[in-house]
Design a protein around this motif. Structure first.
Motif, PDB file in Angstrom:
ATOM      1  N   LEU A   8       2.567  -1.658 -17.409  1.00 60.85           N
ATOM      2  CA  LEU A   8       3.171  -2.501 -16.368  1.00 60.85           C
ATOM      3  C   LEU A   8       4.470  -1.891 -15.846  1.00 60.85           C
ATOM      4  N   ILE A  48     -12.696   5.661  -1.937  1.00 53.82           N
ATOM      5  CA  ILE A  48     -12.458   5.422  -3.372  1.00 53.82           C
ATOM      6  C   ILE A  48     -13.384   6.260  -4.254  1.00 53.82           C
ATOM      7  N   LEU A  66      -1.785   4.008  -9.856  1.00 55.37           N
ATOM      8  CA  LEU A  66      -1.726   2.978  -8.822  1.00 55.37           C
ATOM      9  C   LEU A  66      -2.443   3.550  -7.602  1.00 55.37           C
ATOM     10  N   PHE A  69      -4.281   2.341  -0.259  1.00 56.00           N
ATOM     11  CA  PHE A  69      -4.776   2.861   1.016  1.00 56.00           C
ATOM     12  C   PHE A  69      -3.573   3.031   1.945  1.00 56.00           C
TER      13      PHE A  69
ATOM     14  N   GLN B  13       5.066  -6.583   3.523  1.00 53.91           N
ATOM     15  CA  GLN B  13       4.203  -7.287   2.578  1.00 53.91           C
ATOM     16  C   GLN B  13       4.964  -7.551   1.289  1.00 53.91           C
ATOM     17  N   ARG B  15       4.587  -7.735  -2.661  1.00 50.64           N
ATOM     18  CA  ARG B  15       3.650  -7.176  -3.645  1.00 50.64           C
ATOM     19  C   ARG B  15       4.163  -7.379  -5.064  1.00 50.64           C
ATOM     20  N   VAL B  16       3.226  -7.530  -5.965  1.00 55.92           N
ATOM     21  CA  VAL B  16       3.598  -7.670  -7.370  1.00 55.92           C
ATOM     22  C   VAL B  16       2.733  -6.714  -8.208  1.00 55.92           C
ATOM     23  N   PRO B  17       3.392  -5.890  -9.047  1.00 59.69           N
ATOM     24  CA  PRO B  17       2.614  -4.965  -9.893  1.00 59.69           C
ATOM     25  C   PRO B  17       1.944  -5.724 -11.036  1.00 59.69           C
ATOM     26  N   VAL B  18       0.740  -5.308 -11.384  1.00 55.75           N
ATOM     27  CA  VAL B  18      -0.028  -6.012 -12.419  1.00 55.75           C
ATOM     28  C   VAL B  18      -0.906  -5.026 -13.202  1.00 55.75           C
ATOM     29  N   SER B  29      -2.580  -1.899 -11.163  1.00 55.86           N
ATOM     30  CA  SER B  29      -2.774  -2.186  -9.748  1.00 55.86           C
ATOM     31  C   SER B  29      -1.624  -3.055  -9.218  1.00 55.86           C
ATOM     32  N   ASP B  30      -1.800  -3.577  -8.019  1.00 59.42           N
ATOM     33  CA  ASP B  30      -0.814  -4.510  -7.474  1.00 59.42           C
ATOM     34  C   ASP B  30      -1.524  -5.497  -6.548  1.00 59.42           C
ATOM     35  N   ASP B  34      -0.598 -13.628  -0.683  1.00 63.40           N
ATOM     36  CA  ASP B  34      -1.207 -14.144   0.554  1.00 63.40           C
ATOM     37  C   ASP B  34      -1.467 -15.644   0.400  1.00 63.40           C
ATOM     38  N   SER B  45     -12.509  -1.549  -4.256  1.00 68.02           N
ATOM     39  CA  SER B  45     -12.153  -0.339  -5.013  1.00 68.02           C
ATOM     40  C   SER B  45     -11.851  -0.678  -6.474  1.00 68.02           C
ATOM     41  N   LEU B  63     -13.164 -11.507   7.377  1.00 71.88           N
ATOM     42  CA  LEU B  63     -12.030 -10.585   7.323  1.00 71.88           C
ATOM     43  C   LEU B  63     -12.186  -9.594   8.463  1.00 71.88           C
ATOM     44  N   ASP B 111     -12.227  -0.741   1.641  1.00 70.59           N
ATOM     45  CA  ASP B 111     -11.270   0.123   0.937  1.00 70.59           C
ATOM     46  C   ASP B 111      -9.838  -0.204   1.369  1.00 70.59           C
ATOM     47  N   ARG B 112      -9.691  -0.594   2.648  1.00 71.80           N
ATOM     48  CA  ARG B 112      -8.364  -0.854   3.206  1.00 71.80           C
ATOM     49  C   ARG B 112      -7.795  -2.204   2.774  1.00 71.80           C
ATOM     50  N   PRO B 114      -6.272  -4.901   0.588  1.00 72.18           N
ATOM     51  CA  PRO B 114      -5.591  -4.907  -0.724  1.00 72.18           C
ATOM     52  C   PRO B 114      -6.097  -6.054  -1.599  1.00 72.18           C
ATOM     53  N   LEU B 116      -5.563  -9.543  -3.125  1.00 74.32           N
ATOM     54  CA  LEU B 116      -4.779 -10.666  -2.593  1.00 74.32           C
ATOM     55  C   LEU B 116      -4.579 -11.716  -3.675  1.00 74.32           C
TER      56      LEU B 116
END
Lengths: 80, 143
Positions: A8, A48, A66, A69, B13, B15-18, B29-30, B34, B45, B63, B111-112, B114, B116
């Motif tokens: 993390l 990907i 990480l 895109f 945007q 964002r939160v890392p996770v 990931s992050d 939303d 992905s 979407l 792929d684009r 994120p 959410l």
């Protein structure tokens, strides 16, 4: 294997680095998918599946990077 | 207990890392915050990285002018980091959008998209505080 907390922290550092450098990254890697690890772009690809192959070829654990895109600088993303 | 959210001034945007975990697999990931999304979406992905099965059909999700079939994965564990450097785990029923055809254009579109973090996360007892001017953006557990 690194602990969840270590992963993390690494993820947070990568995200901060990505945000701080996003203008330059958007110029260089527009419309690509990139993998970031330890404040470095370790691979980039068109999609990907290609990125996961590149990471495997470089012996990089895909679970610890990480993946982002890269939206070109003249585009914005509005989520529907 | 607070989770710091990072404001990306360039993309505008939050964002939160996770870490996203399923049994026997985890990925770094992050999530993009939303509050306009009723559900948490795990992008295509990341579902491939995790090897999540696309079997349990859920809603059609629109979407970018297209409708995508979503698939439900009930056992998605999201691990956040608190501001005092501790792990916070939440189990969420995440939706995954899957391309309806192997067309490159459709896969590229997904792929684009994120990950959410939707309203269903707030329903788990989190309040959301956002003051961009002071760079104070966080989730806090409601006592």
């Amino acid at each position: 294997m690194v602990s969840d907390l270590e992963l993390l922290n690494s993820s947070e550092e990568s995200l901060k680095w990505f945000q701080e450098n996003s203008i330059k990254i958007r110029e260089e890697f527009a419309n690509k998918i990139i993998a970031i690890k330890n404040k470095e772009i370790v691979a980039s690809a068109k999609n990907i599946n290609e990125l996961l192959i590149f990471l495997k070829e470089k012996n990089i654990d895909e679970s610890e990077v990480l993946i982002e895109f890269i939206v070109p600088k003249n585009e914005i993303v509005i989520l529907g | 207990m607070k989770i710091k959210v990072f404001y990306d001034k360039d993309s505008k945007q939050l964002r939160v890392p996770v870490i996203v975990k399923i049994p026997h697999k985890r990925i770094s990931s992050d999530f993009v915050i939303d509050t306009g999304s009723p559900h948490t979406i795990l992008n295509y992905s990341n579902s491939l990285r995790l090897g999540v099965p696309h079997t349990e059909k859920a809603e059609l999700i629109r979407l970018g002018g297209r409708a995508y079939q979503s698939y439900l994965f009930n056992r998605t564990e999201i691990v956040f980091k608190s501001e005092d450097n501790k792990e916070i785990n939440e189990i969420i029923s995440a939706r995954i959008l899957k391309p309806s055809s192997p067309k490159a254009e459709e896969i590229e579109m997904l792929d684009r998209c994120p990950n959410l973090l939707g309203i269903d996360f707030l329903e788990k007892g989190w309040k959301f505080f956002c003051n961009l001017e002071k760079d104070e953006v966080y989730f806090e557990k409601i006592d």
